[in-house]
Design a protein around this motif. Structure first.
Motif, PDB file in Angstrom:
ATOM      1  N   UNK A   1      59.875 -35.638  -6.701  1.00  0.00           N
ATOM      2  CA  UNK A   1      59.238 -35.133  -5.618  1.00  0.00           C
ATOM      3  C   UNK A   1      60.201 -33.276  -5.217  1.00  0.00           C
ATOM      4  N   UNK A   2      60.787 -32.979  -5.877  1.00  0.00           N
ATOM      5  CA  UNK A   2      61.488 -31.482  -5.784  1.00  0.00           C
ATOM      6  C   UNK A   2      60.606 -30.354  -6.304  1.00  0.00           C
ATOM      7  N   UNK A   3      59.898 -31.189  -7.194  1.00  0.00           N
ATOM      8  CA  UNK A   3      58.708 -29.915  -7.821  1.00  0.00           C
ATOM      9  C   UNK A   3      56.813 -30.184  -7.389  1.00  0.00           C
ATOM     10  N   UNK A   4      57.146 -28.978  -6.831  1.00  0.00           N
ATOM     11  CA  UNK A   4      55.863 -28.506  -6.193  1.00  0.00           C
ATOM     12  C   UNK A   4      54.852 -28.356  -7.030  1.00  0.00           C
ATOM     13  N   UNK A   5      54.939 -28.545  -8.293  1.00  0.00           N
ATOM     14  CA  UNK A   5      53.663 -28.253  -9.053  1.00  0.00           C
ATOM     15  C   UNK A   5      53.639 -29.439  -8.998  1.00  0.00           C
ATOM     16  N   UNK A   6      54.160 -30.552  -9.591  1.00  0.00           N
ATOM     17  CA  UNK A   6      53.691 -31.887 -10.080  1.00  0.00           C
ATOM     18  C   UNK A   6      52.841 -32.152  -8.254  1.00  0.00           C
TER      19      UNK A   6
ATOM     20  N   UNK B   1      58.998 -45.951  -3.609  1.00  0.00           N
ATOM     21  CA  UNK B   1      57.539 -45.880  -2.270  1.00  0.00           C
ATOM     22  C   UNK B   1      57.555 -45.619  -1.242  1.00  0.00           C
ATOM     23  N   UNK B   2      58.616 -44.384  -1.517  1.00  0.00           N
ATOM     24  CA  UNK B   2      58.276 -43.199  -0.300  1.00  0.00           C
ATOM     25  C   UNK B   2      57.973 -42.327  -0.566  1.00  0.00           C
ATOM     26  N   UNK B   3      58.172 -41.967  -1.540  1.00  0.00           N
ATOM     27  CA  UNK B   3      58.633 -40.342  -2.502  1.00  0.00           C
ATOM     28  C   UNK B   3      56.596 -39.338  -2.097  1.00  0.00           C
ATOM     29  N   UNK B   4      56.713 -38.768  -1.239  1.00  0.00           N
ATOM     30  CA  UNK B   4      55.423 -38.215  -1.144  1.00  0.00           C
ATOM     31  C   UNK B   4      54.686 -37.288  -1.626  1.00  0.00           C
TER      32      UNK B   4
ATOM     33  N   UNK C   1      44.488 -33.427  -3.159  1.00  0.00           N
ATOM     34  CA  UNK C   1      44.111 -32.862  -1.862  1.00  0.00           C
ATOM     35  C   UNK C   1      45.633 -31.709  -1.630  1.00  0.00           C
ATOM     36  N   UNK C   2      45.803 -31.372  -0.339  1.00  0.00           N
ATOM     37  CA  UNK C   2      46.357 -30.310   0.320  1.00  0.00           C
ATOM     38  C   UNK C   2      47.707 -31.486   0.427  1.00  0.00           C
ATOM     39  N   UNK C   3      49.116 -31.101  -0.371  1.00  0.00           N
ATOM     40  CA  UNK C   3      49.668 -32.070  -0.566  1.00  0.00           C
ATOM     41  C   UNK C   3      50.750 -31.666   1.053  1.00  0.00           C
ATOM     42  N   UNK C   4      50.419 -31.766   1.728  1.00  0.00           N
ATOM     43  CA  UNK C   4      51.651 -31.537   2.770  1.00  0.00           C
ATOM     44  C   UNK C   4      50.346 -32.237   3.559  1.00  0.00           C
ATOM     45  N   UNK C   5      49.369 -32.209   3.556  1.00  0.00           N
ATOM     46  CA  UNK C   5      49.060 -33.516   4.397  1.00  0.00           C
ATOM     47  C   UNK C   5      48.758 -34.700   3.840  1.00  0.00           C
ATOM     48  N   UNK C   6      48.948 -34.711   1.824  1.00  0.00           N
ATOM     49  CA  UNK C   6      48.558 -36.121   1.848  1.00  0.00           C
ATOM     50  C   UNK C   6      49.782 -36.198   1.871  1.00  0.00           C
ATOM     51  N   UNK C   7      51.174 -35.886   1.792  1.00  0.00           N
ATOM     52  CA  UNK C   7      52.979 -36.447   1.852  1.00  0.00           C
ATOM     53  C   UNK C   7      52.692 -37.377   3.538  1.00  0.00           C
ATOM     54  N   UNK C   8      52.318 -36.112   4.720  1.00  0.00           N
ATOM     55  CA  UNK C   8      52.494 -36.660   6.141  1.00  0.00           C
ATOM     56  C   UNK C   8      51.086 -37.602   6.269  1.00  0.00           C
ATOM     57  N   UNK C   9      50.099 -37.916   5.107  1.00  0.00           N
ATOM     58  CA  UNK C   9      49.310 -38.897   5.526  1.00  0.00           C
ATOM     59  C   UNK C   9      50.046 -40.443   5.128  1.00  0.00           C
ATOM     60  N   UNK C  10      50.511 -40.353   3.715  1.00  0.00           N
ATOM     61  CA  UNK C  10      50.958 -41.448   3.603  1.00  0.00           C
ATOM     62  C   UNK C  10      52.345 -42.471   4.057  1.00  0.00           C
ATOM     63  N   UNK C  11      53.573 -40.996   4.846  1.00  0.00           N
ATOM     64  CA  UNK C  11      54.042 -41.159   5.747  1.00  0.00           C
ATOM     65  C   UNK C  11      53.942 -42.912   6.231  1.00  0.00           C
ATOM     66  N   UNK C  12      52.416 -41.740   7.206  1.00  0.00           N
ATOM     67  CA  UNK C  12      52.587 -42.639   8.164  1.00  0.00           C
ATOM     68  C   UNK C  12      51.578 -43.653   8.111  1.00  0.00           C
ATOM     69  N   UNK C  13      51.052 -43.509   7.095  1.00  0.00           N
ATOM     70  CA  UNK C  13      50.105 -45.039   6.745  1.00  0.00           C
ATOM     71  C   UNK C  13      50.557 -46.305   6.217  1.00  0.00           C
TER      72      UNK C  13
END
Length: 275
Positions: free
Chosen positions: A54-59, A110-113, A218-230
């Motif tokens: 979760x913390x590693x932006x390269x992943x 499950x909530x991993x962004x 895809x864009x990490x921010x958009x992916x994380x937010x989309x996953x959270x809402x879905x």
């Protein structure tokens, strides 16, 4: 995709192994002598590994798999025996605390962004089946087996199966699988929507990592937010989803990924117009 770089400080005989290559992390459950049954040490190390991801932006995405012939045979039966041998007045309290730790681990997965894929290489039983269901996607080797075996031990699914399984296969089918504890081959699991893809055993990890690279591009921010809402959308009204989407989009508007993408698009358009 075969050149993997270890990123954990865990030794090769640790209960959890993790490595990263080309932006894809692979967490391996590493107790093959018990078909990767989950004990307290494995659960704790699993949460630590998820925190690293979760913390590693390269992943960009995560693959979870098992060492040896099994994916995960469920909870360690030796732990169950020790739990039952505790004084009667302590069994319930001990069990509640264990449940809290289990739920924390499953919720962390499950909530991993970032997108997650379970690469099921063998038997996924009980808690092991729940662990796979906690991931966004499941790809199985043709030698894999799935079973919600809790009822055979006088238990109910406690790792998320009561929540995730009916969302994949429908309520009636989930009841059939949980009430019977019967085994499913990958072909049937795929047919009912319990899993997403089937491949050969020798192709499993390569196919899982290739898929992870595709869905994590895809864009990490958009992916994380989309996953959270879905992940919440089935419990929300349309208006609630729209409201959450508006807030998420406002965040995306300010993200570096969006700004870079728009700038690059406008630069390309300007260049094409000049020609």
């Amino acid at each position: 995709m075969n050149d993997h770089r270890p990123v954990t400080t865990l030794t090769d005989d640790a209960a959890i192994l993790m490595d990263v290559a080309e932006g894809i992390a692979t967490i391996t459950l590493n107790r093959p002598h018990v078909r990767n049954a989950i004990d307290d040490e494995m659960r704790a190390d699993f949460v630590k590994a998820l925190d690293q991801v979760a913390k590693d932006d390269a992943i960009r995405a995560l693959v979870v798999t098992g060492a040896g012939k099994g994916f995960c045979s469920g909870g360690d039966v030796k732990n169950m025996k020790a739990r039952l041998s505790a004084p009667a007045g302590q069994i319930a309290g001990n069990g509640w605390r264990r449940q809290q730790r289990t739920h924390h681990a499953m919720a962390a997965l499950h909530t991993l962004p970032k997108p997650t894929i379970a690469a099921v290489n063998g038997a996924a039983m009980g808690l092991g089946c729940d662990l796979a269901l906690c991931c966004d996607f499941i790809i199985a080797a043709d030698a894999a087996i799935f079973a919600m075996t809790y009822v055979l031990r006088g238990l109910i699914p406690d790792g998320g199966g009561l929540y995730f399984l009916p969302r994949r296969v429908g309520l009636s089918m989930a009841k059939q699988l949980i009430f019977s504890g019967r085994r499913l081959a990958p072909a049937e699991a795929l047919e009912i929507g319990m899993i997403d893809r089937v491949t050969s055993s020798d192709r499993l990890l390569d196919d899982a990592r290739t898929w992870a690279a595709e869905i994590g591009a895809g864009a990490p921010t958009a992916l994380a937010l989309s996953k959270s809402i879905l992940d919440q959308s089935m419990e929300l009204t349309m208006d609630q989803v729209f409201a959450m989407g508006s807030q998420a989009q406002a965040i995306c508007y300010t993200s570096s990924e969006h700004l870079t993408s728009v700038s690059e698009f406008l630069a390309r358009s300007s260049g094409e117009a000049a020609r």
